[in-house]
Design a protein around this motif. Structure first.
Motif: not given
Length: 357
Positions: A145-150, A172-174, A176-182
């Motif tokens: 999911g995180g890669q798709r958003q990237r 739509n991210l969990d 931990s992914l929200r923190i990383n993507t932020r």
């Protein structure tokens, strides 16, 4: 309240008198705002406040009922989204499943007839910024999911827009992914120096990403300012109660009247807690509120106490570190008078706390 005035050449976005009505129902009520080039502005507010509708109006996905929009110095009223110089990242990734990551990122350029070499150069550059270089030949089903958003963000980058628009991209991210993507979005903003307008309901996203936050309520701007300015100097009761987690304690009635206000506000971290009644050495009296702990949350780095105080109501206290307070315990709460906010009957701040100037 409008955004800060700026020289026209320094402005990436100008909204003047924007309204939107669906039949008799007005959802946007006269928005005036200026966004400077390179600025990261976040729209935040409760559900139904109009933040996503306003973003869609900027993008051209909705027509405003009245008002004018200028992007990079160009009027764009009535201009199609593809010709506004914007790129939008949605809550849903909206990737084509049959295309690779590279194909999704470069599709808009391909449709515009850009040379293959230019498309590859832009896609490779965006992929490097987003740590996607090793994933360009994968299809969406092969990505997290995180890669798709990237990839969705990369699709926006390759267009080299005047304005990036984000509509709750991390929802739509969990966790931990929200923190990383932020963090990735913040780094991307610094690297590109791009202008970004970002919609979220998440206060942490707003406080950590924004140069300025626009607080919306019922289709109107309540306040515009830096995250710390809004936190320390809320203009009214709505902003005071909305910005901050845990939220500010707002107390009306006799206790507020003692301070010459209709309502007083004190943030949870600005309240001292004692098991013994604190007395003033000069007067022998105190300003403490006596209460009973109804709930305690021990988080390791912080301790949250939810205290029931007679004649005042529930009060939330935030203590840095670990404390052995327990449910049912009687405690004395002393608010810091230099950190107290006062509001009049009209809900507007009477003055800003001297300790926060």
């Amino acid at each position: 309240m409008a955004g800060k005035d700026g020289d026209a050449t320094d402005l990436a976005l100008t909204l003047t008198g924007i309204t939107k009505a669906f039949g008799p129902v007005k959802v946007i009520n006269g928005i005036d705002l200026q966004v400077r080039k390179g600025e990261f502005v976040v729209f935040v507010g409760p559900s139904g406040c109009g933040k996503s509708t306003l973003l869609r109006i900027i993008a051209g996905l909705e027509d405003q009922s009245a008002g004018r929009i200028t992007i990079a110095g160009r009027p764009v009223d009535g201009v199609q989204p593809a010709k506004r110089g914007i790129a939008m990242v949605f809550q849903s990734y909206a990737l084509y499943p049959h295309l690779t990551a590279a194909g999704n990122m470069g599709l808009a350029l391909k449709q515009e007839g850009a040379p293959k070499a230019e498309i590859k150069q832009r896609v490779d550059h965006a992929a490097a910024l987003l740590s996607l270089s090793d994933m360009l030949e994968r299809r969406p089903a092969e990505l997290s999911g995180g890669q798709r958003q990237r990839v969705a963000i990369g699709r926006a980058i390759v267009r080299q827009p005047d304005l990036f628009l984000f509509d709750e991209p991390l929802s739509n991210l969990d966790a931990s992914l929200r923190i990383n993507t932020r963090i990735e979005i913040a780094n991307l903003h610094r690297t590109l120096g791009a202008t970004m307008v970002y919609v979220t309901h998440d206060q942490i996203e707003a406080m950590t990403l924004a140069d300025r936050i626009v607080v919306l309520n019922q289709g109107r701007i309540e306040q515009v300012g830096s995250p710390i300015d809004l936190y320390n100097h809320p203009a009214n009761l709505f902003v005071a109660g909305f910005i901050g987690s845990p939220k500010m304690n707002l107390i009306a009635g006799a206790e507020a009247e003692k301070h010459g206000a209709s309502t007083i506000g004190i943030r949870p971290e600005h309240i001292a807690v004692s098991r013994d009644r604190p007395l003033d050495g000069n007067t022998g009296t105190d300003n403490a509120w006596t209460g009973t702990i109804g709930h305690a949350e021990h988080l390791g780095s912080d301790t949250f106490l939810y205290v029931d105080v007679p004649d005042i109501g529930p009060v939330t206290v935030r203590l840095a570190g670990q404390y052995a307070h327990h449910v049912g315990e009687t405690v004395y709460l002393t608010p810091d008078p230099e950190r107290m906010h006062r509001f009049g009957a009209d809900g507007l701040a009477i003055r800003q706390p001297a300790g926060l100037d």
